[in-house]
Every structure is written in structure tokens, then in C-alpha cells.
Write a protein that holds these residues in place. Structure first.
Motif, PDB file in Angstrom:
ATOM      1  N   VAL A   1     -39.536 -26.299 -20.481  1.00 60.19           N
ATOM      2  CA  VAL A   1     -38.229 -26.756 -20.021  1.00 60.19           C
ATOM      3  C   VAL A   1     -37.097 -26.183 -20.867  1.00 60.19           C
ATOM      4  CG1 VAL A   1     -36.810 -28.759 -19.563  1.00 60.19           C
ATOM      5  CG2 VAL A   1     -39.236 -28.858 -19.130  1.00 60.19           C
ATOM      6  N   THR A   2     -37.228 -26.321 -22.163  1.00 56.79           N
ATOM      7  CA  THR A   2     -36.158 -25.889 -23.059  1.00 56.79           C
ATOM      8  C   THR A   2     -36.639 -24.644 -23.794  1.00 56.79           C
ATOM      9  OG1 THR A   2     -37.072 -27.527 -24.515  1.00 56.79           O
ATOM     10  CG2 THR A   2     -35.083 -28.115 -23.367  1.00 56.79           C
ATOM     11  N   TYR A   3     -36.050 -23.523 -23.419  1.00 55.42           N
ATOM     12  CA  TYR A   3     -36.686 -22.253 -23.770  1.00 55.42           C
ATOM     13  C   TYR A   3     -36.246 -21.668 -25.106  1.00 55.42           C
ATOM     14  CZ  TYR A   3     -37.389 -22.848 -18.806  1.00 55.42           C
ATOM     15  OH  TYR A   3     -37.697 -23.370 -17.586  1.00 55.42           O
ATOM     16  N   SER A   4     -34.967 -21.833 -25.466  1.00 58.18           N
ATOM     17  CA  SER A   4     -34.412 -21.198 -26.664  1.00 58.18           C
ATOM     18  C   SER A   4     -34.735 -19.710 -26.669  1.00 58.18           C
ATOM     19  CB  SER A   4     -34.948 -21.829 -27.956  1.00 58.18           C
ATOM     20  OG  SER A   4     -34.786 -23.207 -27.904  1.00 58.18           O
ATOM     21  N   TYR A   5     -34.492 -19.063 -25.567  1.00 56.22           N
ATOM     22  CA  TYR A   5     -34.970 -17.694 -25.405  1.00 56.22           C
ATOM     23  C   TYR A   5     -33.866 -16.682 -25.675  1.00 56.22           C
ATOM     24  CZ  TYR A   5     -37.182 -13.714 -23.075  1.00 56.22           C
ATOM     25  OH  TYR A   5     -37.714 -12.497 -22.774  1.00 56.22           O
ATOM     26  N   GLY A   6     -32.638 -17.024 -25.425  1.00 52.28           N
ATOM     27  CA  GLY A   6     -31.547 -16.095 -25.690  1.00 52.28           C
ATOM     28  C   GLY A   6     -31.334 -15.933 -27.183  1.00 52.28           C
ATOM     29  N   ARG A   7     -30.909 -14.770 -27.571  1.00 48.58           N
ATOM     30  CA  ARG A   7     -30.540 -14.534 -28.968  1.00 48.58           C
ATOM     31  C   ARG A   7     -29.189 -13.835 -28.956  1.00 48.58           C
ATOM     32  NH1 ARG A   7     -34.091 -17.388 -29.565  1.00 48.58           N
ATOM     33  NH2 ARG A   7     -35.925 -17.281 -30.894  1.00 48.58           N
ATOM     34  N   ILE A   8     -28.455 -14.002 -30.033  1.00 47.76           N
ATOM     35  CA  ILE A   8     -27.196 -13.285 -30.120  1.00 47.76           C
ATOM     36  C   ILE A   8     -27.525 -11.807 -30.258  1.00 47.76           C
ATOM     37  CG2 ILE A   8     -25.092 -12.984 -31.464  1.00 47.76           C
ATOM     38  CD1 ILE A   8     -25.615 -15.971 -32.358  1.00 47.76           C
ATOM     39  N   GLY A   9     -27.140 -11.025 -29.278  1.00 46.68           N
ATOM     40  CA  GLY A   9     -27.448  -9.595 -29.309  1.00 46.68           C
ATOM     41  C   GLY A   9     -28.755  -9.236 -28.639  1.00 46.68           C
ATOM     42  N   GLY A  10     -29.366 -10.157 -27.918  1.00 49.64           N
ATOM     43  CA  GLY A  10     -30.604  -9.771 -27.249  1.00 49.64           C
ATOM     44  C   GLY A  10     -31.384 -10.974 -26.755  1.00 49.64           C
ATOM     45  N   LEU A  11     -32.690 -10.852 -26.859  1.00 54.23           N
ATOM     46  CA  LEU A  11     -33.578 -11.919 -26.405  1.00 54.23           C
ATOM     47  C   LEU A  11     -34.657 -12.137 -27.457  1.00 54.23           C
ATOM     48  CD1 LEU A  11     -34.031 -10.667 -22.747  1.00 54.23           C
ATOM     49  CD2 LEU A  11     -32.742 -12.669 -23.423  1.00 54.23           C
ATOM     50  N   ALA A  12     -35.376 -13.249 -27.328  1.00 49.06           N
ATOM     51  CA  ALA A  12     -36.359 -13.573 -28.346  1.00 49.06           C
ATOM     52  C   ALA A  12     -37.559 -12.629 -28.296  1.00 49.06           C
ATOM     53  CB  ALA A  12     -36.824 -15.012 -28.180  1.00 49.06           C
ATOM     54  N   ALA A  13     -37.992 -12.256 -27.105  1.00 49.12           N
ATOM     55  CA  ALA A  13     -39.195 -11.434 -26.992  1.00 49.12           C
ATOM     56  C   ALA A  13     -39.137 -10.652 -25.697  1.00 49.12           C
ATOM     57  CB  ALA A  13     -40.439 -12.317 -27.015  1.00 49.12           C
ATOM     58  N   ASP A  14     -39.922  -9.620 -25.631  1.00 51.79           N
ATOM     59  CA  ASP A  14     -39.977  -8.841 -24.393  1.00 51.79           C
ATOM     60  C   ASP A  14     -40.952  -9.506 -23.420  1.00 51.79           C
ATOM     61  OD1 ASP A  14     -39.544  -6.886 -22.568  1.00 51.79           O
ATOM     62  OD2 ASP A  14     -39.641  -5.257 -24.019  1.00 51.79           O
ATOM     63  N   VAL A  15     -40.895  -9.024 -22.194  1.00 54.47           N
ATOM     64  CA  VAL A  15     -41.717  -9.603 -21.139  1.00 54.47           C
ATOM     65  C   VAL A  15     -43.183  -9.261 -21.372  1.00 54.47           C
ATOM     66  CG1 VAL A  15     -42.093  -9.574 -18.662  1.00 54.47           C
ATOM     67  CG2 VAL A  15     -39.805  -9.372 -19.561  1.00 54.47           C
ATOM     68  N   PRO A  16     -44.082 -10.250 -21.285  1.00 47.66           N
ATOM     69  CA  PRO A  16     -45.496  -9.935 -21.493  1.00 47.66           C
ATOM     70  C   PRO A  16     -46.093  -9.163 -20.321  1.00 47.66           C
ATOM     71  CG  PRO A  16     -45.230 -12.246 -20.954  1.00 47.66           C
ATOM     72  CD  PRO A  16     -43.862 -11.680 -21.084  1.00 47.66           C
ATOM     73  N   GLU A  17     -47.258  -8.638 -20.554  1.00 48.68           N
ATOM     74  CA  GLU A  17     -47.999  -7.855 -19.548  1.00 48.68           C
ATOM     75  C   GLU A  17     -48.270  -8.704 -18.306  1.00 48.68           C
ATOM     76  OE1 GLU A  17     -49.882  -4.120 -18.855  1.00 48.68           O
ATOM     77  OE2 GLU A  17     -48.871  -4.763 -20.676  1.00 48.68           O
ATOM     78  N   GLY A  18     -48.033  -8.143 -17.154  1.00 48.68           N
ATOM     79  CA  GLY A  18     -48.410  -8.826 -15.923  1.00 48.68           C
ATOM     80  C   GLY A  18     -47.459  -9.923 -15.492  1.00 48.68           C
ATOM     81  N   TRP A  19     -46.340 -10.067 -16.200  1.00 49.78           N
ATOM     82  CA  TRP A  19     -45.416 -11.168 -15.900  1.00 49.78           C
ATOM     83  C   TRP A  19     -44.743 -10.966 -14.545  1.00 49.78           C
ATOM     84  CZ3 TRP A  19     -40.202 -12.650 -15.509  1.00 49.78           C
ATOM     85  CH2 TRP A  19     -39.931 -13.992 -15.785  1.00 49.78           C
ATOM     86  N   PHE A  20     -44.360  -9.737 -14.267  1.00 40.96           N
ATOM     87  CA  PHE A  20     -43.658  -9.471 -13.008  1.00 40.96           C
ATOM     88  C   PHE A  20     -44.587  -9.626 -11.803  1.00 40.96           C
ATOM     89  CE2 PHE A  20     -40.760  -7.106 -15.862  1.00 40.96           C
ATOM     90  CZ  PHE A  20     -39.636  -7.856 -15.588  1.00 40.96           C
ATOM     91  N   LYS A  21     -45.868  -9.323 -12.035  1.00 45.90           N
ATOM     92  CA  LYS A  21     -46.830  -9.468 -10.947  1.00 45.90           C
ATOM     93  C   LYS A  21     -46.935 -10.932 -10.542  1.00 45.90           C
ATOM     94  CE  LYS A  21     -51.552  -7.995  -9.983  1.00 45.90           C
ATOM     95  NZ  LYS A  21     -52.323  -9.195 -10.392  1.00 45.90           N
ATOM     96  N   ARG A  22     -47.037 -11.774 -11.549  1.00 46.36           N
ATOM     97  CA  ARG A  22     -47.115 -13.211 -11.298  1.00 46.36           C
ATOM     98  C   ARG A  22     -45.807 -13.702 -10.669  1.00 46.36           C
ATOM     99  NH1 ARG A  22     -48.996 -17.492  -9.629  1.00 46.36           N
ATOM    100  NH2 ARG A  22     -48.590 -19.418 -10.688  1.00 46.36           N
ATOM    101  N   LEU A  23     -44.692 -13.124 -11.104  1.00 47.22           N
ATOM    102  CA  LEU A  23     -43.395 -13.514 -10.542  1.00 47.22           C
ATOM    103  C   LEU A  23     -43.378 -13.300  -9.035  1.00 47.22           C
ATOM    104  CD1 LEU A  23     -40.452 -14.364 -10.916  1.00 47.22           C
ATOM    105  CD2 LEU A  23     -39.900 -12.039 -11.537  1.00 47.22           C
ATOM    106  N   GLU A  24     -43.903 -12.154  -8.621  1.00 45.11           N
ATOM    107  CA  GLU A  24     -43.931 -11.856  -7.188  1.00 45.11           C
ATOM    108  C   GLU A  24     -44.784 -12.888  -6.442  1.00 45.11           C
ATOM    109  OE1 GLU A  24     -42.052  -9.724  -5.524  1.00 45.11           O
ATOM    110  OE2 GLU A  24     -43.012 -10.609  -3.764  1.00 45.11           O
ATOM    111  N   GLU A  25     -45.919 -13.272  -7.068  1.00 43.19           N
ATOM    112  CA  GLU A  25     -46.775 -14.295  -6.440  1.00 43.19           C
ATOM    113  C   GLU A  25     -46.022 -15.606  -6.275  1.00 43.19           C
ATOM    114  OE1 GLU A  25     -50.759 -12.724  -8.704  1.00 43.19           O
ATOM    115  OE2 GLU A  25     -50.329 -14.856  -8.741  1.00 43.19           O
ATOM    116  N   ILE A  26     -45.283 -15.984  -7.322  1.00 43.68           N
ATOM    117  CA  ILE A  26     -44.570 -17.264  -7.276  1.00 43.68           C
ATOM    118  C   ILE A  26     -43.482 -17.214  -6.217  1.00 43.68           C
ATOM    119  CG2 ILE A  26     -43.003 -18.743  -8.582  1.00 43.68           C
ATOM    120  CD1 ILE A  26     -44.746 -18.224 -10.996  1.00 43.68           C
ATOM    121  N   LEU A  27     -42.807 -16.067  -6.098  1.00 49.16           N
ATOM    122  CA  LEU A  27     -41.768 -15.958  -5.087  1.00 49.16           C
ATOM    123  C   LEU A  27     -42.363 -16.103  -3.688  1.00 49.16           C
ATOM    124  CD1 LEU A  27     -39.399 -13.187  -6.429  1.00 49.16           C
ATOM    125  CD2 LEU A  27     -39.286 -15.640  -6.738  1.00 49.16           C
ATOM    126  N   ARG A  28     -43.566 -15.579  -3.510  1.00 49.23           N
ATOM    127  CA  ARG A  28     -44.207 -15.741  -2.200  1.00 49.23           C
ATOM    128  C   ARG A  28     -44.570 -17.209  -1.950  1.00 49.23           C
ATOM    129  NH1 ARG A  28     -46.535 -10.598  -2.857  1.00 49.23           N
ATOM    130  NH2 ARG A  28     -48.441 -11.434  -3.730  1.00 49.23           N
TER     131      ARG A  28
END
Lengths: 192, 185, 384
Positions: free
Chosen positions: C143-170
Motif C-alpha cells: 500500500v505505502t510504497y516509498s518508491y520515489g526518490r529525489i532525483g530518481g526512483l528507489a529501484a529499477d523494474v524487476p525481470e518480467g514485471w511488464f509481462k505480469r502488468l499486461e496480464e493484470i491489465l487483461r
């Protein structure tokens, strides 16, 4: 949003407010009743005007009626404990037609003490112009003790009845708790 | 709790007239203790599977509360499915989220309106200890005003944690004493 | 008769108190009172470094925490004069839209549940739960991600994340279709929502409404289109508007906005470039861990950033982002130290509460529930 939009806006604004253009050397002159508005220029994409409290309602009305700033976004205060007019009251407006924001800054004095009760952190209310000002002014009153003259409803909104002090002032200790008060329904405008 | 001698029958007092002479013997007392223990177990077993939570939902943890009660995690499996939105009908007060100084008297009032038996779960770290809000506005832990049976920290806790919390509360209920007729039985 | 509804009431969600004067079942006047979740956010801000605020910012609008994150980071970045990297820019846009999706799902689910539509609630929360788990794979929290950072983000996208994203959108499309089928033309639903809580555009502007509520009155006022930030200028999307400004329009605007968000996410998935996610700026970005352990300059850098906070140049800035409920503004004042002088939030919910009585007065007592659900008041950002 280009800089020229802002320059035009700035010029026509100052013109319509009949602010005498300062001689170049006097740019930093303090505000006076003869010159109640000063443009601080464009800061981070927002045109900033500094005004005397007396000029606030006139300027806000001009902004709403002549320049299309139809959305009153926000009012808050900034506490500068070491400065002589202690508080900045900061207003933000947005124009839904021109997609521009503007910021007004007003400096107000702190309530001195019991010996000088008439010096209160006071500005005129904007509830006559924007309905949304009511709630936001109540919050600002809660947090900083700024009195909005003419706002009939300055009951506590985020704090509770019986809370002493204004927590966002810099001299309010962060962890100073107040004794728990028994539940009381807020004095409602309806019940009164 | 089981080891405590329950004042069911006063062994020191002479038996009332008409009762059989052997009623106050230690052997008989043990029977009573056995009976009440079994009764507590029975009532505890029944109660632990019919928790009616009252969600006192205030803040972020509400998102997880929704998730816990929805299909994926489903508290129905623990008999704690139906949120009762009236304190009179509930026996588990779930304080979900931050309780502020302004909210505290209301929480107290809700707690007082609940009928016995009642249990309280502090859901999330704000209800447990105030969390990282340590200032003039928020209450550092609801146990300042009401007794808490189980704490589920986390900001917000994962649904698995909440389910674990519910199961531990059930254990606590099963092992507790359940006076149902009066305070002695 | 005067009736007190809330702050903990069976029929409402969130902690708000509505004192209503009734004539029979009809509401004559209401007085909306909030502040029961005032947790002292702005006071906490003056006591923590710029980085340490990010978790607090998350908990303003906990339905769409990432939008808050990115708006706050955007404000600080503007003060510092930082231009974020292209990958971060697109990722932030994608995640902001993803959060908007989660927020609208929550809002629609909750307001339908209050009408008794439990099935729709369970469908929507199922989708949302898949999204939470998916975001947890990226950020580490549901729920509470704390993912944004000043000047960037906390971490890059893990492997296979976009694939799962497409599944969830469907999945989303599948479930939303069912919800549309359940309620859109349902007589009971329409009777409860149509012509209830009506608002005109002029009135909405006067009372400071923004976001879906303003758009439901028929104005396509959307900061993503009007003053584009992040990568919105490059995206193709519509701004759905309503006609009457009533509860049904607000419901439908939200449903349509979710579809637009999905459309944007699909575009963004193809647009995200490779590259670093953090800017190369030692004033605010933490050095890599292995360098901290092996190199004195990085160690000092890390120490200074943790103990004193990033030094943000003096000045004040206002940023407005289009959050799920309306304009989320951060007014940030820095006096050149590692701790902010002031962080003020212009939260849409608080302003909406100030005008809520315009939508409640004159309708039935039972309509308070539906109207209040369609405003989507979020206690965290309303009371801060």
C-alpha cells in the motif's frame, strides 16, 4: 507555458492595478500605501506578487473578474520567527482558461502580547469571492492563528475545541501533547 | 488460569441444610472445577469461531482491511467475516489506522458501547504505538485509552499478518475463562 | 431535527462528521466537519530531512501513494534544478497512471459496496489486490510504497514485471466488463445515483472542486492535458467528462478514466527507454552501497546525506499534479538546509469537504451515503 505569457500577464496586471512602475534603482523599495503591489517576477513557473494586506481583496477581485483566475487553490502561512512581520500568508490561484497559476504573498505581524492586543495577525477574508476560501482559512487559522477578518466561521477544523496554541508555529514544540478532552460535538453552525 | 481455584463451592463453609453431607468434600470440588473448565472450553470454542468485528477504520490500514475481508484472503474462513457497523452487535473491535487526539474520545465511547465479552485488536503500527507519528496530534498507541488484546504491527500489516493475528486471538479466546451465567460461573 | 452522522458511523466510510438538519427525510442544511485524522503531517515535515519525508508523503493519499511520491519529488527537484532521466520520467508516468487505476478501483468499489453491491466490490478488490501484489514485487510494499526518490526512483523494474502488468491489465478488462454489466443499467443503481448530488460547473469552480468531480460537470479540466508534466505531453488520451455533474456522472467519469489510464499504460510500456534511473547528482542521490564501503568520499557523501539531508537551495515552489481526486499541490519552502522550512499540501479532499454541503443539501438523508462515496474523501490527505 512560455515566459512571454507571464510577461504580458505581469504587465497588464500591474497596469490594471494602477501600480506605478518603480524607477530601476528602487526595485527593492518596501511596499507602501502608495505602492501596495510589487511583482517578484516568475519563480519556478509561477508569477509571484507581494502585496500589502490592505490591497489583497482588491487584487484578488481583479484577478478573478478581469484575468480569469476562477479557481482559488490554496491559502497557507509561513512562519519566519526572526523576521519582524512574522508571517507570510500565501495565496495560490489558477486560471482554468489560461492554465496559469499565480501566487500572492502578504506579510502580517504577530500578535504582540496582552499589552498590545490590537496588533493581531490579521488579513481580510476572501470568502466573499471564493466559497472554497472558507475551509482553507479555517485551517490556516487553526495552524498559525492568522485571523481572517470577515470570515464568520473560524471554528477549529483540523484541531479540536479546546486545543490551546497553534501547532505549526515554529515555537510550538513538536511533541507537546494536550490533555485529552472528553468527546464534545463540534459547535455546529446548525445547532447554534 | 486453569490452575486458579475457582470459588464455585466454598469448602470451608458448612453445607446448607438439606444438601447431602458429602457435597463439600474435596472430591466433589474437583468435579465442579472439571465441569467449569470444560464449560469454558466449550464456550471458548464457540466464541472463537463467531467473531463479529467492528472495524473502527480511520486511515491507510483500511486499504489492507478491505483486502483482508475480500475474496483473496477472506476472513470468513475464521468466522470473522461479517463486519458489524454497530458496536452493540460486535465483539471484536478492530482499530484500523491512526487514532488521533481528536479521535480518542470517540474510540473510547465506541469501546464502552460494546457488550461483554469484547476483544480489541490494534491493527497497524499507528494503533499499536503511534508509529512514526510522534507529535502533538496523534495518540501514541490506543492502549493509552482502552485495553488491547492483540497487536498487529506493520505499516500497514500484510493480510497474512492480520490473519495470523486473528488466529492468535482465537487461541487466546479458546484458552480464556468465559463466565456466562454470572461472575462466578 | 438535527442529526449527527459520524465520525464513526455505520453508513459512512472514513472519519468525517456530518451534522445535518432534517425535515423528515430531506436534508435542509449540513455542516461537514473533518480533522479526525489530523496526524500533524506538516509538523513532522519540519523535523525530518527531505528524504525522510517520502514515507510521510505516501500516507497522505494511501489509495494512490505513488502519485504523492512523485509530486513531492517533483517539487524538491524543481527547487534543486534537477532534470530527471528519461527512463525515470516514463516510469513515473506509468506508475502514476497505475496508481490512479488502483485509486479509482478503490473508490468505485467502496461506493458500490455502500449501495449493497457486494459482488462488484469483490470483483474490483480482486483486481486491486493483484495490482498490490504486483507493486509489492517492484517496491516492496503493498500500500505505502516509498518508491520515489529525489532525483530518481528507489529501484529499477524487476525481470518480467511488464509481462505480469499486461496480464493484470487483461484481468482488469475482464472484471470491469462484469462490473459494467452489473451496475451500469441497473434500475436501483440509476435511481440512487442519477440526479443526486448535482453540481454545476460554476458552482464547482467556486467551491474549488477539481479532478473527476469538476470533470463530471462537463469541463475537460485536467492538469495532465492543460499543463503537462512528466511524459503526459507525448501521450494520446482523452479527458472524459460528464453532463449533469451528479453521482452517476462521477461514477462513470471514474470508470472511463480508468480505461484511459490503461490505454496510457499500454503506450508507455512501449515507450520506456533503457538507461539509468537516478540522476548523477551527489547533492541528493545516494552513492552505491559498495562504494560506500570501499571509498572514503562516498562514505562521507552517504553520511552527510543521511545525517544532514540533501541541501536544497532556498526558495519556495508550488507544484500541482493531477492526483486521482483532483489537484494535489505541494507548496514547499526551503531555507537552504537539509530540513524543509515548510511543506504544505493542497489536498483535493480537504477542499472538496469544504464544498461538500453543496452536494448534500436538498437531497434525502440516504443520499448522503452515495454522494459521500462519490466524492472519495481520503482521510489522510484531507486532514493531513
Amino acid at each position: 507555458m512560455t515566459a512571454t505569457v507571464f510577461t504580458q500577464l505581469e504587465q497588464s496586471l500591474l497596469q490594471s492595478l494602477q501600480v506605478p512602475a518603480p524607477p530601476d534603482a528602487d526595485e527593492a523599495l518596501p511596499l507602501s500605501p502608495e505602492r501596495p503591489v510589487r511583482s517578484l517576477g516568475v519563480q519556478h513557473g509561477i508569477l509571484v506578487l507581494e502585496l500589502l494586506p490592505e490591497a489583497l481583496v482588491r487584487v484578488a477581485r481583479g484577478l478573478r473578474d478581469d484575468f480569469g483566475f476562477d479557481l482559488f487553490l490554496d491559502v497557507t502561512a509561513v512562519d519566519w520567527p526572526d523576521r519582524t512581520p512574522r508571517f507570510d500568508v500565501v495565496y495560490h490561484f489558477y486560471s482554468t482558461t489560461h492554465h496559469v497559476r499565480i501566487r500572492l504573498k502578504v506579510r502580517v505581524h504577530q500578535a504582540a502580547d496582552a499589552t498590545a492586543p490590537d496588533v493581531r495577525p490579521e488579513v481580510e477574508t476572501l470568502t466573499g469571492l471564493y466559497g472554497s476560501a472558507g475551509y482553507m482559512e479555517r485551517e490556516c487559522h487553526d495552524m498559525y492563528g492568522i485571523v481572517f477578518r470577515g470570515n464568520a466561521d473560524l471554528r477549529p477544523i483540523l484541531l479540536y475545541e479546546g486545543f490551546v496554541g497553534h501547532p505549526l508555529r515554529k515555537d510550538y514544540p513538536k511533541q507537546q501533547e494536550q490533555p485529552l478532552v472528553p468527546y464534545r460535538p463540534p459547535q455546529s453552525a446548525l445547532v447554534r | 488460569m486453569y490452575g486458579k481455584q475457582l470459588p464455585i463451592v466454598d469448602v470451608t463453609r458448612p453445607a446448607p441444610a438439606g444438601a447431602s453431607a458429602g457435597s463439600a468434600t474435596p472430591g466433589k470440588h474437583a468435579t465442579f472445577e472439571y465441569l467449569t473448565t470444560r464449560k469454558d472450553e466449550l464456550v471458548g470454542w464457540a466464541r472463537k469461531f463467531s467473531l463479529f468485528p467492528y472495524p473502527f477504520v480511520t486511515a491507510c490500514c483500511a486499504m489492507e482491511f478491505m483486502a483482508v475481508s475480500a475474496s483473496n484472503y477472506d476472513t470468513d474462513r475464521f468466522g470473522a467475516a461479517l463486519p458489524r457497523f454497530s458496536p452493540r452487535q460486535a465483539d471484536l473491535l478492530m482499530v484500523v489506522g491512526t487514532v488521533t487526539q481528536k479521535q480518542a474520545p470517540i474510540l473510547l465511547k465506541v469501546y464502552e458501547q460494546m457488550c461483554e465479552p469484547k476483544w480489541v485488536m490494534a491493527f497497524g503500527v499507528c494503533a499499536t504505538s503511534g508509529g512514526f507519528y510522534q507529535n502533538y496530534a496523534s495518540l501514541p498507541g490506543i492502549d493509552r485509552i482502552i485495553p488491547v488484546d492483540i497487536y498487529v504491527p506493520g505499516c500497514p500489516p500484510r493480510p497474512e499478518m492480520v490473519i495470523d493475528g486473528i488466529m492468535r486471538l482465537q487461541e487466546k479466546i479458546a484458552n480464556g475463562r468465559h463466565p456466562i451465567i454470572n461472575d462466578r460461573f | 431535527m438535527v442529526v449527527n452522522i459520524g465520525p464513526s458511523h455505520p453508513a459512512t466510510h472514513g472519519t468525517v462528521q456530518i451534522i445535518a438538519e432534517l425535515d423528515g427525510e430531506k436534508v435542509l442544511r449540513t455542516d461537514v466537519h473533518c480533522g479526525y485524522l489530523h496526524r500533524g503531517f506538516e509538523k513532522e515535515c519540519e523535523d525530518h530531512t527531505w528524504h525522510n519525508l517520502i514515507p510521510y508523503v505516501d500516507r497522505l493519499n494511501y489509495c494512490s501513494a505513488l502519485i504523492n511520491n512523485f509530486a513531492y519529488c517533483d517539487g524538491v527537484e524543481r527547487l534543486m534544478g534537477i532534470e530527471i532521466t528519461p527512463r525515470t520520467k516514463y516510469l513515473r508516468t506509468l506508475l502514476a497512471e497505475y496508481s490512479r487505476l488502483a485509486d479509482h478501483l478503490t473508490c468505485v468499489a467502496a461506493s458500490l459496496m455502500e449501495l449493497g453491491a457486494m459482488t462488484a466490490f469483490l470483483y474490483l478488490v480482486t483486481v486491486r489486490d493483484a495490482m498490490y501484489e504486483h507493486l509489492a514485487a517492484l517496491t516492496g510494499a503493498r500500500v505505502t510504497y516509498s518508491y520515489g526518490r529525489i532525483g530518481g526512483l528507489a529501484a529499477d523494474v524487476p525481470e518480467g514485471w511488464f509481462k505480469r502488468l499486461e496480464e493484470i491489465l487483461r484481468d482488469y478488462e475482464l472484471y470491469l466488463e462484469r462490473v459494467h454489466g452489473l451496475v451500469d443499467r441497473n434500475r436501483i443503481f440509476i435511481d440512487r445515483m442519477r440526479n443526486v448530488g448535482t453540481l454545476s460547473t460554476a458552482e464547482a469552480l467556486h467551491w474549488g472542486f477539481t479532478g473527476p468531480i469538476l470533470r463530471s460537470t462537463g469541463v475537460p479540466r485536467d492538469l495532465r492535458k492543460d499543463t503537462p508534466y512528466l511524459a503526459y505531453a507525448e501521450l494520446d488520451f482523452d479527458v472524459p467528462v460528464g453532463i449533469l455533474g451528479d453521482n452517476y456522472d462521477r461514477y462513470y467519469v471514474r470508470m472511463r478514466e480508468m480505461d484511459e489510464s490503461v490505454y496510457m499504460i499500454r503506450q508507455l510500456m512501449d515507450m520506456i527507454p533503457d538507461g539509468p534511473i537516478n540522476v548523477d547528482d551527489r547533492r541528493c542521490v545516494f552513492p552505491e552501497k559498495q562504494l560506500v564501503y570501499g571509498e572514503i568520499e562516498s562514505l562521507i557523501n552517504h553520511f552527510k546525506l543521511v545525517m544532514e539531508g540533501p541541501v536544497v537551495p532556498a526558495g519556495d515552489v508550488y507544484v500541482g499534479h493531477e492526483a486521482a481526486n483532483g489537484e494535489l499541490g505541494f507548496y514547499i519552502v526551503s531555507n537552504g538546509e537539509g530540513v524543509p522550512h515548510k511543506v504544505h499540501v493542497r489536498s483535493p479532499s480537504f477542499v472538496h469537504m469544504g464544498g461538500a454541503h453543496r452536494m448534500l443539501d436538498g437531497y434525502q438523508l440516504a443520499d448522503i451515503v452515495t454522494t459521500f462515496g462519490s466524492i472519495n474523501m481520503i482521510g489522510g490527505e484531507c486532514d493531513r
